[in-house]
Design an enzyme around this catalytic site. Structure first.
Site, short mmCIF file in Angstrom:
data_model
loop_
_atom_site.label_atom_id
_atom_site.label_comp_id
_atom_site.label_asym_id
_atom_site.label_seq_id
_atom_site.Cartn_x
_atom_site.Cartn_y
_atom_site.Cartn_z
N HIS A 52 7.01 14.75 -31.90
CA HIS A 52 5.56 14.96 -31.83
C HIS A 52 5.35 16.42 -31.42
CE1 HIS A 52 5.91 10.66 -30.67
NE2 HIS A 52 4.74 10.49 -31.26
N ASP A 88 5.68 16.95 -27.78
CA ASP A 88 7.01 16.71 -27.18
C ASP A 88 7.76 18.02 -27.02
OD1 ASP A 88 6.56 14.01 -27.77
OD2 ASP A 88 7.93 13.98 -29.48
C1 XLS Z 1 4.50 4.16 -30.54
C2 XLS Z 1 4.96 4.69 -31.81
C3 XLS Z 1 5.11 6.20 -31.87
C4 XLS Z 1 5.22 6.69 -33.30
C5 XLS Z 1 5.03 8.16 -33.46
O1 XLS Z 1 4.52 2.97 -30.31
O2 XLS Z 1 6.17 4.05 -32.14
O3 XLS Z 1 6.18 6.62 -31.12
O4 XLS Z 1 6.44 6.33 -33.88
O5 XLS Z 1 3.85 8.60 -32.93
#
Ligand code: XLS
Ligand code: CA
Ligand code: CA
Length: 439
Positions: free
Chosen positions: A103, A106
């Site tokens: 992300h 991140d």
């Molecule tokens: C959350 C999601 C997230 C997505 C990406 O539950 O899995 O991590 O994969 O934003």
């Protein structure tokens, strides 16, 4: 090879075969082994989820961080981000994983305002690009975190507040730029805050219109850039929002069709989201695949006794076998892959646990691949399934399905026949066959 944060692992994890007792070796994942016409690495396209593996701290609703993570100790946020990026590529190299996912928030800290956050992101994209070039590791997908910042608490792309919606749009624009700069093969939309807590303050129709606009603008921008990247939507029914709009594969596909977006997206199916939706992982994979829309997979698992998104590493061979059967049947994941959107448990506080976790997940899917390939070659299930539907290949079945027979024709035919005779579905026999291939 980078060697700074995981010094106790002094070489890439080797393949040693299923009789090896070395916990830091693969038992099934042999990256260059040919399975059918592709290598295991080409079939499985594993990816590390930056947010869990690099940022996971072990904190939960009842307690703070419990993990030892040397790369998270620098006090300056940009230095911490750089150390974390280095740890990411060291981990990827040592695990022998070719892809990663992130992300925007991140990899780079938020600044005092949006423009500063964008600047931090650009700088960190430069750092990541350098490591990608040095190691040959690639980006499976990028995404924007549209759920962490408090401004998104009432939605991002679907927010009732125009300034918030605009911020989400701008954030996605920059995240697409970052993904493109890093050669990302896909871009993911997961709408954790796109949904509602209560209908008493919500205009559902208006929010759907906003979501449509939000997605359409991203499609237009990608096309304008001439960027060949698969857009993926990741369904999830709830958590953090009570009701999320992209609640499962079928709902998401319907939304796309209804709003003229169908051709621009595929789905990223996550195992734990499927079980939260009251389905199975294989059901969601099968629904997406049947529509030609299975683009990528978030490979993890939930816990049947816990009703939330535990994001555990996949270990169940039965489940990985089903998944690989569906993936092989559709000829692979294309630009997608198997992204370990999974975290080690709070008690697994040692960095080496990250290796055990990924080794286990990779072996579970490698074994699933081997079993699935053999079952497909032997037509272990498909022979029975073909036979089960074969009465439609001729006679009245064929006439109904080809559109040749009318209701009156069918009525006439049924009146002239004896009662239908049902063939057994043979579920138990087939379950035994699957087990015989797994063992
Ligand atoms: C959350 C999601 C997230 C997505 C990406 O539950 O899995 O991590 O994969 O934003
Ligand atoms: Ca996910
Ligand atoms: Ca999840």
């Amino acid at each position: 090879m980078i060697n700074r944060f995981f010094k106790n692992i002094d070489k890439p994890i080797p393949y040693e075969g299923k009789d090896s007792k070395n916990p830091l070796a693969f038992k099934y994942y042999d990256r260059n082994k040919k399975v059918g016409n592709k290598t295991m690495a080409e079939h499985l396209r594993f990816s590390v989820a930056f947010w869990h593996t690099m940022l996971g701290s072990g904190a939960d609703m009842f307690g703070g961080p419990s993990f030892t993570r040397e790369w998270r100790t620098a006090s300056d946020p940009m230095q911490r981000a750089k150390d974390t990026m280095e740890a990411n590529f060291e981990f990827l190299q040592k695990c022998g994983i070719d892809y990663w996912c992130f992300h925007d928030r991140d990899i780079a800290p938020e600044g005092a305002n949006f423009a500063e956050s964008c600047k931090n992101l650009e700088e960190m994209v430069g750092v990541a690009k350098k490591y990608q070039n040095e190691t040959g590791i690639k980006l499976l997908w990028g995404t924007a975190n549209l759920f962490g910042n408090a401004i998104y608490s009432q939605g991002a792309g679907s927010s009732p507040n125009a300034h918030v919606m605009a911020t989400a749009i701008a954030q996605v624009k920059n995240a697409i730029d970052a993904t493109k700069e890093l050669g990302g093969e896909n871009y993911v939309f997961w709408g954790g805050r796109e949904g509602y807590e209560t209908l008493i303050n919500t205009d559902l129709k208006k929010e759907m219109e906003k979501m449509t606009r939000f997605f359409q603008m991203a499609v237009d921008y990608k096309n304008k850039l001439g960027y060949k990247c698969q857009f993926l939507i990741e369904p999830k029914p709830c958590e953090p929002t009570k009701h999320q709009y992209d609640s499962d594969a079928a709902t998401t596909l319907y939304f796309l069709k209804e709003h003229g977006l169908y051709d621009h997206f595929k789905l990223n199916i996550e195992a734990n989201h499927a079980t939260l939706a009251g389905s199975t992982f294989e059901h969601e994979l099968a629904v997406a695949s049947a529509a030609g829309k299975l683009g990528s997979v978030d490979a993890n698992r939930g816990d049947l006794l816990l009703g939330w998104d535990t994001d555990q590493f996949p270990t169940d061979i039965y489940s990985t076998t089903f998944a690989m059967m569906i993936i092989l049947d559709q000829g692979g994941l294309g630009t997608g892959g198997l992204n370990f959107d999974a975290k080690v448990r709070r008690a697994s506080n040692d960095p080496t646990d990250l290796f055990y976790a990924h080794i286990g997940g990779m072996d579970a899917f490698a074994k699933g691949l081997l079993v699935a390939q053999k079952m497909i070659e032997d037509k272990a299930l498909s022979k029975f399934i073909d036979e089960r539907y074969s009465s439609h290949n001729s006679g009245i079945g064929q006439q109904i399905m080809s559109g040749k027979a009318t209701m009156e024709d069918v009525d006439k035919w049924v009146r002239g026949e004896k009662n239908p005779v049902l063939q057994s579905g043979r579920q138990e026999m087939l379950e035994n066959i699957i087990n015989s291939y797994i063992s």
